[in-house]
Design a protein around this motif. Structure first.
Motif, PDB file in Angstrom:
ATOM      1  N   SER A  28       4.658  -3.992   4.257  1.00 38.99           N
ATOM      2  CA  SER A  28       4.464  -4.680   5.535  1.00 38.99           C
ATOM      3  C   SER A  28       3.368  -4.023   6.363  1.00 38.99           C
ATOM      4  O   SER A  28       2.808  -4.653   7.245  1.00 38.99           O
ATOM      5  CB  SER A  28       5.771  -4.735   6.316  1.00 38.99           C
ATOM      6  N   ALA A  29       3.047  -2.781   6.071  1.00 32.60           N
ATOM      7  CA  ALA A  29       2.004  -2.091   6.834  1.00 32.60           C
ATOM      8  C   ALA A  29       0.691  -2.033   6.077  1.00 32.60           C
ATOM      9  O   ALA A  29      -0.238  -1.364   6.505  1.00 32.60           O
ATOM     10  CB  ALA A  29       2.466  -0.681   7.190  1.00 32.60           C
ATOM     11  N   LEU A  30       0.607  -2.733   4.963  1.00 34.76           N
ATOM     12  CA  LEU A  30      -0.626  -2.694   4.181  1.00 34.76           C
ATOM     13  C   LEU A  30      -1.790  -3.284   4.961  1.00 34.76           C
ATOM     14  O   LEU A  30      -1.666  -4.328   5.587  1.00 34.76           O
ATOM     15  CB  LEU A  30      -0.445  -3.492   2.883  1.00 34.76           C
ATOM     16  N   SER A  31      -2.931  -2.571   4.925  1.00 36.29           N
ATOM     17  CA  SER A  31      -4.126  -3.049   5.610  1.00 36.29           C
ATOM     18  C   SER A  31      -5.177  -3.464   4.584  1.00 36.29           C
ATOM     19  O   SER A  31      -5.589  -2.659   3.743  1.00 36.29           O
ATOM     20  CB  SER A  31      -4.676  -1.949   6.512  1.00 36.29           C
ATOM     21  N   LEU A  32      -5.595  -4.703   4.679  1.00 41.43           N
ATOM     22  CA  LEU A  32      -6.625  -5.201   3.771  1.00 41.43           C
ATOM     23  C   LEU A  32      -7.888  -4.373   3.883  1.00 41.43           C
ATOM     24  O   LEU A  32      -8.537  -4.051   2.882  1.00 41.43           O
ATOM     25  CB  LEU A  32      -6.954  -6.662   4.095  1.00 41.43           C
ATOM     26  N   ARG A  33      -8.237  -4.007   5.101  1.00 38.20           N
ATOM     27  CA  ARG A  33      -9.468  -3.255   5.308  1.00 38.20           C
ATOM     28  C   ARG A  33      -9.386  -1.873   4.693  1.00 38.20           C
ATOM     29  O   ARG A  33     -10.369  -1.348   4.161  1.00 38.20           O
ATOM     30  CB  ARG A  33      -9.771  -3.179   6.812  1.00 38.20           C
TER      31      ARG A  33
END
Lengths: 187, 187
Positions: A28-33
DNA sequence: CGAGGAAACTTGACACTGTCAAGACGGCGG
DNA sequence: CCGCCGTCTTGACAGTGTCAAGTTTCCTCG
């Protein structure tokens, strides 16, 4: 190879970077950037291959179900034991936590993706084997449901830290103990 | 009462707004600002009461564990049946999905919060009742683990949409069928 | 061989997010 | 009536996902 404009297999590299990041932050905290930076590409590159953040996670989940199906098949093939398949399910969850944690979160995925559904079906088939007759049309096999619920619940509660320390210290032994006191009456 | 500067019980109102929002978006997509807007306060008001986004979710989870403990206690008190407690667990997950979905996501919470841990312990106690002797110091009771795993896995897989349609159509019947084919040997 | 077009990737922008510091407001005890 | 403290607001900041437009590379076809 690494610093070409055309990466070669950026799709693959992005999935691997995503799995790495998932291991550190959770789905849920994954950042694409952050994933893009880890793969050494621009911040919008992932969108080109996966459309969406959900698309990237769907690709991860699909690969996870493939691997899970492989693990279950292998367990059945080498032991022929129903409980060994369950133990393999739990082992997979522990060893492949980043995958497992994204596989069962439909709100973060594209649940209707055909590849994902195919991989899901493979896992289901591998798990149901040995649970008696396959379900009738549109129905269900209670034994299969029960077995899946048991191993899945064990894995989830273990990963979420809801079990005593002794379970976390030796999960295999704990699962063996659980399987020992549980009997499924195949009807 | 509603449009005062000092709200009166904003904390309560925010929790309720959060539960509403959680029902629509799921816990990982919850927006603090949307919750604030729903409660009719400024975007930074939640932080004042809960410190964090995780703090708000922790409050929701705590209330969830309290309610779950109540439900399990009630089931045991009125039936004295171990399986009825399991059925109540599944029912709770279905009827209180927004709560249930946040209760087992430690990465979104403050897992060490004392109130949360107290409420967790209450739920655990309510669930373990009827599963034989309580665990020895630092150990665990395999039967209790097995029962919890079964009901929790069933609830998770059901909510995640991993079961056939027939299960979703009548979850109580499906769980009854699952419980019927499952025997726990209390040692 | 070389031009054109498609695919892969980048750049820049936008609205939105959580968090923090600073300020405005309101009730309460002196 | 005054000052104070808890309650809430305002404004700002860095970071997020997504989209449109532009740039670079590769491949193919004449």
């Amino acid at each position: 190879m690494t610093d070409r404009y055309h990466h070669g297999d950026l799709r693959r590299a992005l999935i691997e970077a995503a799995v790495e990041a998932l291991g550190e932050t959770g789905p849920s905290a994954l950042s694409l950037r952050a994933v893009a930076k880890r793969a050494g590409v621009s911040h919008a590159a992932p969108a080109h291959h996966f459309g969406d953040k959900a698309g990237l996670l769907t690709a991860v989940a699909t690969e996870g179900f493939e691997r899970l199906a492989d693990a279950l098949d292998r367990a059945w093939r080498t032991t022929g034991d129903f409980y060994a398949v369950g133990a393999a399910y739990v082992r997979f969850a522990i060893d492949n936590r980043p995958y497992f944690e994204t596989m069962f979160r439909p709100e973060l995925l594209h649940p209707d993706d055909p590849d994902l559904q195919r991989a899901e079906a493979r896992s289901r088939a591998g798990l149901y084997r040995g649970a008696g007759d396959p379900p009738a049309d549109g129905g269900y096999n209670p034994t299969a449901l029960a077995a899946w619920s048991l191993v899945h619940g064990f894995a989830e509660l273990l990963l979420a830290g809801n079990f005593p320390q002794a379970v976390a210290d030796d999960p295999d032994a704990a699962f063996r103990a659980v399987a020992t006191v549980t009997r499924f009456e195949v009807e």
